[in-house]
Design a protein around this motif. Structure first.
Motif, PDB file in Angstrom:
ATOM      1  N   LYS A 196      10.589  -3.587  18.388  1.00 23.71           N
ATOM      2  CA  LYS A 196      11.435  -3.333  17.216  1.00 23.71           C
ATOM      3  C   LYS A 196      12.042  -4.627  16.692  1.00 23.71           C
ATOM      4  CE  LYS A 196      15.510  -0.777  15.656  1.00 23.71           C
ATOM      5  NZ  LYS A 196      16.634   0.106  16.068  1.00 23.71           N
ATOM      6  N   ARG A 197      12.521  -5.481  17.586  1.00 21.89           N
ATOM      7  CA  ARG A 197      13.124  -6.756  17.177  1.00 21.89           C
ATOM      8  C   ARG A 197      12.094  -7.656  16.500  1.00 21.89           C
ATOM      9  NH1 ARG A 197      16.545  -7.919  22.733  1.00 21.89           N
ATOM     10  NH2 ARG A 197      18.282  -6.474  22.320  1.00 21.89           N
ATOM     11  N   LEU A 198      10.884  -7.693  17.054  1.00 25.53           N
ATOM     12  CA  LEU A 198       9.834  -8.516  16.454  1.00 25.53           C
ATOM     13  C   LEU A 198       9.474  -8.009  15.064  1.00 25.53           C
ATOM     14  CD1 LEU A 198       7.531  -9.089  19.570  1.00 25.53           C
ATOM     15  CD2 LEU A 198       8.819 -10.840  18.341  1.00 25.53           C
ATOM     16  N   ARG A 199       9.404  -6.706  14.908  1.00 26.74           N
ATOM     17  CA  ARG A 199       9.121  -6.149  13.586  1.00 26.74           C
ATOM     18  C   ARG A 199      10.216  -6.522  12.592  1.00 26.74           C
ATOM     19  NH1 ARG A 199       7.372  -0.193  15.763  1.00 26.74           N
ATOM     20  NH2 ARG A 199       5.100  -0.519  15.864  1.00 26.74           N
ATOM     21  N   GLU A 200      11.453  -6.414  13.041  1.00 26.28           N
ATOM     22  CA  GLU A 200      12.576  -6.746  12.159  1.00 26.28           C
ATOM     23  C   GLU A 200      12.547  -8.209  11.758  1.00 26.28           C
ATOM     24  OE1 GLU A 200      15.898  -5.522  14.500  1.00 26.28           O
ATOM     25  OE2 GLU A 200      15.783  -3.416  13.859  1.00 26.28           O
ATOM     26  N   ARG A 201      12.115  -9.071  12.663  1.00 28.31           N
ATOM     27  CA  ARG A 201      12.072 -10.509  12.367  1.00 28.31           C
ATOM     28  C   ARG A 201      10.977 -10.858  11.360  1.00 28.31           C
ATOM     29  NH1 ARG A 201      14.951 -13.681  16.002  1.00 28.31           N
ATOM     30  NH2 ARG A 201      15.470 -12.691  17.998  1.00 28.31           N
ATOM     31  N   PHE A 202       9.780 -10.260  11.549  1.00 28.35           N
ATOM     32  CA  PHE A 202       8.614 -10.780  10.849  1.00 28.35           C
ATOM     33  C   PHE A 202       8.021  -9.884   9.766  1.00 28.35           C
ATOM     34  CE2 PHE A 202       8.495 -12.985  15.030  1.00 28.35           C
ATOM     35  CZ  PHE A 202       8.651 -14.281  14.551  1.00 28.35           C
ATOM     36  N   SER A 203       8.411  -8.635   9.696  1.00 29.56           N
ATOM     37  CA  SER A 203       7.751  -7.734   8.741  1.00 29.56           C
ATOM     38  C   SER A 203       7.940  -8.179   7.291  1.00 29.56           C
ATOM     39  CB  SER A 203       8.272  -6.302   8.921  1.00 29.56           C
ATOM     40  OG  SER A 203       9.672  -6.247   8.673  1.00 29.56           O
ATOM     41  N   LYS A 204       9.077  -8.793   6.992  1.00 28.76           N
ATOM     42  CA  LYS A 204       9.327  -9.238   5.620  1.00 28.76           C
ATOM     43  C   LYS A 204       8.967 -10.708   5.399  1.00 28.76           C
ATOM     44  CE  LYS A 204      13.043  -5.903   4.794  1.00 28.76           C
ATOM     45  NZ  LYS A 204      14.480  -5.718   4.447  1.00 28.76           N
ATOM     46  N   LEU A 205       8.607 -11.396   6.492  1.00 32.51           N
ATOM     47  CA  LEU A 205       8.299 -12.827   6.389  1.00 32.51           C
ATOM     48  C   LEU A 205       6.813 -13.101   6.198  1.00 32.51           C
ATOM     49  CD1 LEU A 205      10.595 -14.280   9.188  1.00 32.51           C
ATOM     50  CD2 LEU A 205      10.862 -14.610   6.728  1.00 32.51           C
ATOM     51  N   THR A 206       5.976 -12.223   6.736  1.00 35.20           N
ATOM     52  CA  THR A 206       4.536 -12.497   6.690  1.00 35.20           C
ATOM     53  C   THR A 206       3.730 -11.216   6.679  1.00 35.20           C
ATOM     54  OG1 THR A 206       2.710 -13.591   7.849  1.00 35.20           O
ATOM     55  CG2 THR A 206       4.429 -12.650   9.221  1.00 35.20           C
ATOM     56  N   ASP A 207       2.565 -11.295   6.057  1.00 31.09           N
ATOM     57  CA  ASP A 207       1.587 -10.204   6.091  1.00 31.09           C
ATOM     58  C   ASP A 207       0.414 -10.555   6.994  1.00 31.09           C
ATOM     59  OD1 ASP A 207       3.012  -8.637   4.232  1.00 31.09           O
ATOM     60  OD2 ASP A 207       2.152  -9.755   2.556  1.00 31.09           O
TER      61      ASP A 207
END
Length: 226
Positions: A196-207
């Motif tokens: 969950k933390r990893l998703r929160e960090r990167f979901s809006k930063l990269t595709d």
């Protein structure tokens, strides 16, 4: 795409390199002197550098030393000199290869490809690349374009493990064993929290990638290809 930084104060050489390297399938970045090259390297992640020796402000030998101190990329020096002393100075400064002007562009490309293969073998076990995202196990850094992120240790190890096994589904138990060890006494829900933390960090930063939940099984990293 592999990015090659070319540095030369002669615009004709830069144009020549751009034409042939682009035709060979590389992305090309250009700098007219050593200072510009260092500034560019701070903003862009490059996979190799082709460096002219005779330049104003910062010559090729000094630039090679500075690149070698900060970046682990192959370097080829270009020079009009063919004396053994000049070659010795080039290799002492940290260059990987040396090409005398005038040179055959195809030879440069052959040498560059050989160096890239050698470096790739050296970094295979420590670096995972997903598009513009680089996950470096030596520095424990994640780089996306020109931004660098430092993660908590277990988050990084989980991301690195999944990134080096893309599209493979792992159960929570398997991930606990790989990341936390067999003697871990905590709850398997620890994996859920870290994902969950990893998703929160990167979901809006990269595709470049997505952490997928496989219902009833566990998790997998899906690499997005453009």
């Amino acid at each position: 795409m592999i990015k090659i930084l070319t540095i030369d104060d002669d615009i004709h050489i830069l144009n020549l390199l751009n034409i042939h390297l682009t035709e060979a399938g590389y992305a090309v970045l250009q700098a007219k002197n050593g200072m510009d090259a260092l500034a560019l390297l701070e903003k862009e992640s490059c996979d190799a550098a082709v460096v002219d020796v005779m330049m104003p402000y910062l010559d090729g030998y000094a630039l090679t030393k500075k690149i070698r101190q900060q970046y682990d990329i192959p370097i080829i020096l270009l020079t009009a000199k063919d004396q053994i002393e000049d070659k010795e100075r080039g290799f002492l400064s940290g260059t990987d290869d040396y090409l005398v002007k005038p040179f055959e562009p195809r030879e440069l490309i052959f040498r560059l490809e050989a160096l890239l293969r050698r470096y790739q073998k050296q970094t295979d076990d420590t670096i995972a690349r997903l598009g513009t995202t680089t996950i470096n196990k030596r520095s424990y850094e994640v780089q996306i374009d020109d931004r660098t992120f430092l993660l908590p240790l277990k988050e990084f190890e989980l991301l690195y493990f999944l990134a080096t096994h893309p599209m493979q589904v792992f159960s929570r138990e398997q991930l606990i064993e790989q990341i936390w060890g067999l003697d871990y006494e905590g709850n398997e829900r620890t994996v859920d929290v870290h994902v969950k933390r990893l998703r929160e960090r990167f979901s809006k930063l990269t595709d470049d990638f997505e952490l997928k939940t496989v219902r009833g099984v566990g998790y997998a990293l899906e690499e997005k290809r453009g």
